[in-house]
Write a protein that holds these residues in place. Structure first.
Motif, PDB file in Angstrom:
ATOM      1  N   GLN A 176       0.904  -1.050   0.070  1.00 49.80           N
ATOM      2  CA  GLN A 176       0.062  -0.196  -0.027  1.00 49.80           C
ATOM      3  C   GLN A 176       0.738   1.635   0.034  1.00 49.80           C
ATOM      4  O   GLN A 176       0.449   2.410   0.464  1.00 49.80           O
ATOM      5  CB  GLN A 176      -0.900   0.066   0.725  1.00 49.80           C
ATOM      6  N   SER A 177       2.522   0.946  -0.294  1.00 48.51           N
ATOM      7  CA  SER A 177       3.252   2.195  -0.458  1.00 48.51           C
ATOM      8  C   SER A 177       2.331   3.783  -0.963  1.00 48.51           C
ATOM      9  O   SER A 177       2.476   2.808  -2.524  1.00 48.51           O
ATOM     10  CB  SER A 177       4.147   2.127  -0.884  1.00 48.51           C
ATOM     11  N   LYS A 178       2.368   5.044  -0.822  1.00 49.55           N
ATOM     12  CA  LYS A 178       2.725   6.089  -1.800  1.00 49.55           C
ATOM     13  C   LYS A 178       4.091   5.768  -2.673  1.00 49.55           C
ATOM     14  O   LYS A 178       4.291   5.740  -2.303  1.00 49.55           O
ATOM     15  CB  LYS A 178       2.179   6.793  -0.806  1.00 49.55           C
ATOM     16  N   VAL A 179       3.317   6.546  -3.215  1.00 45.38           N
ATOM     17  CA  VAL A 179       4.355   6.271  -4.625  1.00 45.38           C
ATOM     18  C   VAL A 179       4.749   8.402  -4.779  1.00 45.38           C
ATOM     19  O   VAL A 179       3.904   8.842  -5.559  1.00 45.38           O
ATOM     20  CB  VAL A 179       3.866   6.285  -5.648  1.00 45.38           C
ATOM     21  N   LYS A 196      -1.423  11.371 -15.401  1.00 48.45           N
ATOM     22  CA  LYS A 196      -2.720  11.261 -17.079  1.00 48.45           C
ATOM     23  C   LYS A 196      -3.275   9.209 -17.317  1.00 48.45           C
ATOM     24  O   LYS A 196      -4.616   9.227 -17.040  1.00 48.45           O
ATOM     25  CB  LYS A 196      -1.778  11.728 -18.495  1.00 48.45           C
ATOM     26  N   LEU A 197      -2.603   8.480 -18.003  1.00 53.84           N
ATOM     27  CA  LEU A 197      -3.006   7.351 -17.647  1.00 53.84           C
ATOM     28  C   LEU A 197      -3.080   6.626 -16.776  1.00 53.84           C
ATOM     29  O   LEU A 197      -3.459   5.413 -16.396  1.00 53.84           O
ATOM     30  CB  LEU A 197      -1.666   6.912 -18.953  1.00 53.84           C
ATOM     31  N   TYR A 198      -2.217   6.679 -15.445  1.00 56.58           N
ATOM     32  CA  TYR A 198      -2.152   5.725 -14.790  1.00 56.58           C
ATOM     33  C   TYR A 198      -1.886   6.045 -13.071  1.00 56.58           C
ATOM     34  O   TYR A 198      -0.886   6.206 -11.899  1.00 56.58           O
ATOM     35  CB  TYR A 198      -0.923   5.209 -14.355  1.00 56.58           C
ATOM     36  N   PRO A 199      -3.234   7.170 -13.156  1.00 54.77           N
ATOM     37  CA  PRO A 199      -3.780   7.829 -11.726  1.00 54.77           C
ATOM     38  C   PRO A 199      -3.665   7.650 -10.276  1.00 54.77           C
ATOM     39  O   PRO A 199      -2.771   8.057  -9.455  1.00 54.77           O
ATOM     40  CB  PRO A 199      -4.821   9.142 -12.541  1.00 54.77           C
ATOM     41  N   GLU A 200      -4.232   6.508 -10.396  1.00 54.80           N
ATOM     42  CA  GLU A 200      -3.931   5.438  -9.701  1.00 54.80           C
ATOM     43  C   GLU A 200      -2.618   4.570  -8.897  1.00 54.80           C
ATOM     44  O   GLU A 200      -2.527   4.575  -8.071  1.00 54.80           O
ATOM     45  CB  GLU A 200      -4.826   3.689  -8.861  1.00 54.80           C
ATOM     46  N   LEU A 201      -1.489   4.948  -9.640  1.00 54.29           N
ATOM     47  CA  LEU A 201      -0.557   4.435  -9.284  1.00 54.29           C
ATOM     48  C   LEU A 201       0.480   4.934  -8.892  1.00 54.29           C
ATOM     49  O   LEU A 201       2.268   4.827  -8.580  1.00 54.29           O
ATOM     50  CB  LEU A 201       0.581   3.782 -10.952  1.00 54.29           C
ATOM     51  N   ALA A 202       0.315   6.876  -8.787  1.00 55.41           N
ATOM     52  CA  ALA A 202       1.381   7.613  -8.385  1.00 55.41           C
ATOM     53  C   ALA A 202       0.527   8.898  -7.379  1.00 55.41           C
ATOM     54  O   ALA A 202      -0.405   8.825  -8.257  1.00 55.41           O
ATOM     55  CB  ALA A 202       2.375   8.518  -9.324  1.00 55.41           C
ATOM     56  N   VAL A 489      -9.132   5.955   1.182  1.00 55.46           N
ATOM     57  CA  VAL A 489      -8.519   6.003  -0.509  1.00 55.46           C
ATOM     58  C   VAL A 489      -7.529   5.521  -0.869  1.00 55.46           C
ATOM     59  O   VAL A 489      -7.919   4.681  -2.436  1.00 55.46           O
ATOM     60  CB  VAL A 489      -9.143   7.813   0.044  1.00 55.46           C
ATOM     61  N   ASP A 490      -6.916   5.484  -0.347  1.00 51.79           N
ATOM     62  CA  ASP A 490      -5.446   5.410  -1.068  1.00 51.79           C
ATOM     63  C   ASP A 490      -5.520   3.750  -1.501  1.00 51.79           C
ATOM     64  O   ASP A 490      -4.761   3.325  -2.188  1.00 51.79           O
ATOM     65  CB  ASP A 490      -4.228   5.838   0.147  1.00 51.79           C
ATOM     66  N   SER A 491      -5.775   2.807  -0.196  1.00 51.16           N
ATOM     67  CA  SER A 491      -6.010   1.529  -0.611  1.00 51.16           C
ATOM     68  C   SER A 491      -6.970   1.139  -1.385  1.00 51.16           C
ATOM     69  O   SER A 491      -6.934  -0.274  -2.292  1.00 51.16           O
ATOM     70  CB  SER A 491      -6.865   0.387   0.710  1.00 51.16           C
ATOM     71  N   VAL A 492      -8.156   1.578  -1.789  1.00 50.14           N
ATOM     72  CA  VAL A 492      -9.157   1.592  -3.150  1.00 50.14           C
ATOM     73  C   VAL A 492      -8.423   1.784  -4.065  1.00 50.14           C
ATOM     74  O   VAL A 492      -8.789   1.163  -5.426  1.00 50.14           O
ATOM     75  CB  VAL A 492     -10.474   2.161  -2.850  1.00 50.14           C
ATOM     76  N   ALA A 493      -7.790   3.317  -4.232  1.00 49.86           N
ATOM     77  CA  ALA A 493      -6.768   3.294  -5.561  1.00 49.86           C
ATOM     78  C   ALA A 493      -6.151   2.701  -5.757  1.00 49.86           C
ATOM     79  O   ALA A 493      -5.898   1.950  -6.656  1.00 49.86           O
ATOM     80  CB  ALA A 493      -6.210   4.669  -5.227  1.00 49.86           C
ATOM     81  N   ASN A 494      -5.197   1.986  -4.518  1.00 52.42           N
ATOM     82  CA  ASN A 494      -4.567   0.985  -4.897  1.00 52.42           C
ATOM     83  C   ASN A 494      -5.114  -0.881  -5.834  1.00 52.42           C
ATOM     84  O   ASN A 494      -4.439  -0.861  -6.947  1.00 52.42           O
ATOM     85  CB  ASN A 494      -3.461   0.683  -4.132  1.00 52.42           C
ATOM     86  N   ASN A 495      -6.233  -1.330  -5.045  1.00 49.66           N
ATOM     87  CA  ASN A 495      -6.189  -2.378  -6.058  1.00 49.66           C
ATOM     88  C   ASN A 495      -6.881  -1.994  -7.410  1.00 49.66           C
ATOM     89  O   ASN A 495      -6.876  -2.749  -8.539  1.00 49.66           O
ATOM     90  CB  ASN A 495      -7.730  -2.834  -5.042  1.00 49.66           C
ATOM     91  N   LYS A 496      -7.851  -0.929  -7.442  1.00 48.45           N
ATOM     92  CA  LYS A 496      -7.985  -0.318  -8.829  1.00 48.45           C
ATOM     93  C   LYS A 496      -7.243  -0.359  -9.880  1.00 48.45           C
ATOM     94  O   LYS A 496      -6.969  -0.752 -11.104  1.00 48.45           O
ATOM     95  CB  LYS A 496      -7.867   1.364  -8.781  1.00 48.45           C
ATOM     96  N   ALA A 497      -5.736   0.064  -9.607  1.00 46.97           N
ATOM     97  CA  ALA A 497      -4.496   0.553  -9.981  1.00 46.97           C
ATOM     98  C   ALA A 497      -4.167  -0.827 -10.633  1.00 46.97           C
ATOM     99  O   ALA A 497      -3.591  -1.500 -11.388  1.00 46.97           O
ATOM    100  CB  ALA A 497      -3.614   1.469  -9.312  1.00 46.97           C
ATOM    101  N   LYS A 498      -4.003  -2.171  -9.456  1.00 47.80           N
ATOM    102  CA  LYS A 498      -3.788  -4.088  -9.800  1.00 47.80           C
ATOM    103  C   LYS A 498      -4.627  -4.089 -10.294  1.00 47.80           C
ATOM    104  O   LYS A 498      -4.156  -4.584 -11.483  1.00 47.80           O
ATOM    105  CB  LYS A 498      -3.292  -3.665  -8.165  1.00 47.80           C
ATOM    106  N   SER A 499      -6.243  -3.817 -10.744  1.00 44.55           N
ATOM    107  CA  SER A 499      -7.028  -4.602 -11.753  1.00 44.55           C
ATOM    108  C   SER A 499      -6.488  -4.240 -13.172  1.00 44.55           C
ATOM    109  O   SER A 499      -6.199  -5.129 -14.115  1.00 44.55           O
ATOM    110  CB  SER A 499      -7.663  -3.987 -10.738  1.00 44.55           C
ATOM    111  N   PHE A 500      -6.578  -2.904 -13.398  1.00 44.76           N
ATOM    112  CA  PHE A 500      -5.958  -2.222 -14.758  1.00 44.76           C
ATOM    113  C   PHE A 500      -5.090  -2.397 -15.095  1.00 44.76           C
ATOM    114  O   PHE A 500      -5.018  -2.836 -15.869  1.00 44.76           O
ATOM    115  CB  PHE A 500      -6.217  -0.938 -14.351  1.00 44.76           C
ATOM    116  N   LEU A 501      -3.585  -2.934 -14.489  1.00 48.15           N
ATOM    117  CA  LEU A 501      -2.300  -2.681 -14.599  1.00 48.15           C
ATOM    118  C   LEU A 501      -2.158  -4.633 -15.289  1.00 48.15           C
ATOM    119  O   LEU A 501      -1.382  -5.033 -16.647  1.00 48.15           O
ATOM    120  CB  LEU A 501      -1.144  -2.963 -13.594  1.00 48.15           C
TER     121      LEU A 501
END
Length: 506
Positions: A176-179, A196-202, A489-501
């Motif tokens: 769950q580390s922020k970037v 722009k393309l990967y807002p959940e990852l950074a 909020v970040d935890s939800v965003a990180n899970n979305k990012a993982k699914s997208f990637l």
């Protein structure tokens, strides 16, 4: 209309400039004028002074990447290099990633500077990633026209996305580390477009000297180069450069080019009646001055102007300085065939001209032309020179129409000067010619008076101007805000990012 006219010009000059391998001048891989000037304009942003006391934590490592991130059936992979420093890391703390651009990475950005200091403050893990096709991150065996197609900013951004996800998955306590990502020049463009393309990852980004608007005929670059010379060194130097170059153009126009060839010690191969040779010469002259301005530190522009003003007249003053930069023991080979030769070799070496010019032909444009009279470098390096290079180096599909369409597609994908991204801090040096293609609105970006390109990565120091110190402190405060934001909020965003990637790569 512009594209149509340019296409006609391109076709006309194709008859003049078509070059075969046998016609290229025999050159070694040693340093030459073109490569030296180009390297200065595309070097790694000057690394901060190292303050790390524990070098044992710093490692050069590699991560496996797909050759084509957007082809589901692609099985080929390659090893992307990066540098890590875990001397401050505590489980769950943020990642601080400096993103590499068109250069070879070095340890400076993980051993010192403002980003390093922030990693120390937040117990962060430091990384520095290397861009595909640059440095030692080589996805293919060579860079022939078939292999170089995998070089592009979208591929590089997908590499970065995979890098972040992989580090979160494999580093203890980092799921769950922020970037926080940062970059300078082209890599500042990258961190903006990554958001722009990967807002959940950074979580947040720092973009120093980021050009965001892709443009074929980038006339503003040489305009600001001239403005910066005038601002720092005065009207007299500006006028001497302008008049000296104008006199060279006049001599060529009046069939007295032999005099210029003698003054600049040009090789016999230079054809004073060939437009492509003339354009190449004046383009190189303007780029030498651009290198002075873009890399300016206190006293640098002034020193060059002092040298130029030593001449008895305008042309001798300008020529005298240029000869110190050409620095050839024999004659100066400044022909169109010679610059093409610098980019036709498809083997990997320290010359990055082939890679970067390919990216400009295929994605960005950014040709720094003489299309404006509001600059002192003359009229003899039109956009046609650069579009012609694209076709001669990479193949006939690089017509004017193709180049303009590719540049337009880049702006449509990333939004140009309206990228619609959150948590990105933009900075520019007032003297930096690249700022013309970046966000300059004072409500959206910080402009640093009398600083040049990518000059703000060092630690906060007594040497900083008031504006520089305030800018660094502002970014530090932004990082504190971004990192302290709601972890749920970040935890939800990180899970979305993982699914997208996973969708992207599978």
């Amino acid at each position: 209309m512009r594209c149509t006219q340019g296409f006609i010009l391109l076709a006309a000059f194709a008859l003049v400039s078509t070059i075969t391998a046998d016609e290229l001048p025999q050159q070694t891989k040693e340093d030459n004028i073109f490569q030296r000037t180009f390297q200065r304009l595309h070097q790694e942003p000057p690394p901060p002074e190292s303050t790390s006391r524990n070098r044992a934590n710093i490692e050069y490592l590699e991560i496996e990447q797909k050759l084509d991130n957007f082809n589901e059936s692609e099985t080929r992979t390659w090893q992307m290099r990066y540098i890590s420093n875990d001397e401050f890391y505590q489980e769950g703390s943020p990642f601080f990633i400096f993103v590499g651009g068109e250069w070879e990475i070095s340890t400076g950005y993980v051993t010192g500077g403002h980003l390093y200091d922030l990693a120390k403050e937040h117990n962060g893990y430091l990384f520095y990633t290397e861009h595909r096709y640059y440095g030692q991150s080589l996805p293919t065996s060579n860079m022939d026209n078939e292999n170089i197609q995998y070089l592009g900013v979208r591929q590089a951004l997908a590499d970065l996305a995979h890098f972040i996800e992989h580090m979160r998955e494999t580093i203890p306590g980092a799921s769950q580390s922020k970037v926080i990502i940062a970059g300078g020049s082209y890599s500042a463009t990258m961190v903006t477009w990554f958001k722009k393309l990967y807002p959940e990852l950074a979580t947040g980004a720092w973009a120093s000297s980021a050009p965001l608007f892709a443009k074929v005929n980038f006339v503003e670059y040489k305009e600001i180069t001239g403005q910066s010379i005038r601002l720092v060194a005065g009207e007299q130097c500006y006028n001497r450069i302008q008049n000296g170059i104008a006199k060279m153009e006049e001599l060529f126009a009046n069939k007295r080019g032999a005099e210029v060839k003698a003054i600049l010690k040009l090789c016999d191969a230079f054809d004073e009646y060939n437009d492509l040779d003339l354009w190449t010469l004046f383009s190189e002259i303007s780029d030498i001055f651009a290198g002075v301005v873009q890399t300016h530190n206190t006293g640098q522009i002034e020193s060059v102007c002092n040298k130029i003003m030593e001449g008895e007249d305008d042309i001798s003053g300008v020529a005298g300085y240029l000869l110190t930069q050409f620095n050839s023991n024999t004659c100066n080979l400044l022909t169109y065939k010679a610059i093409i030769a610098s980019m036709m070799d498809s083997t990997f070496d320290n010359n990055i001209m082939r890679q970067w010019i390919y990216q400009t032909c295929n994605e960005f444009g950014w040709y720094q032309t003489s299309g404006s009279r509001q600059q002192p470098f003359g009229t003899k390096f039109p956009v046609t020179l650069y579009t012609q290079m694209c076709a001669d180096i990479y193949g006939e599909r690089f017509t004017n129409e193709f180049i303009y369409n590719q540049v337009q597609a880049t702006n449509e994908l990333f939004g140009g000067l309206a990228p619609n991204v959150e948590n990105v801090y933009f900075t520019h040096g007032q003297l930096d010619p690249w700022r013309a293609m970046g966000i300059q609105n004072e409500t959206q970006a910080t402009i640093l008076p009398l600083y040049a390109h990518c000059k703000d990565f060092g630690s906060i120091s007594d040497r900083d101007s008031n504006e520089m110190r305030a800018s660094k402190e502002k970014f530090a405060q932004l990082v504190r805000q971004w990192i302290s934001a709601d972890s749920d909020v970040d935890s939800v965003a990180n899970n979305k990012a993982k699914s997208f990637l996973n969708k992207l790569r599978n």
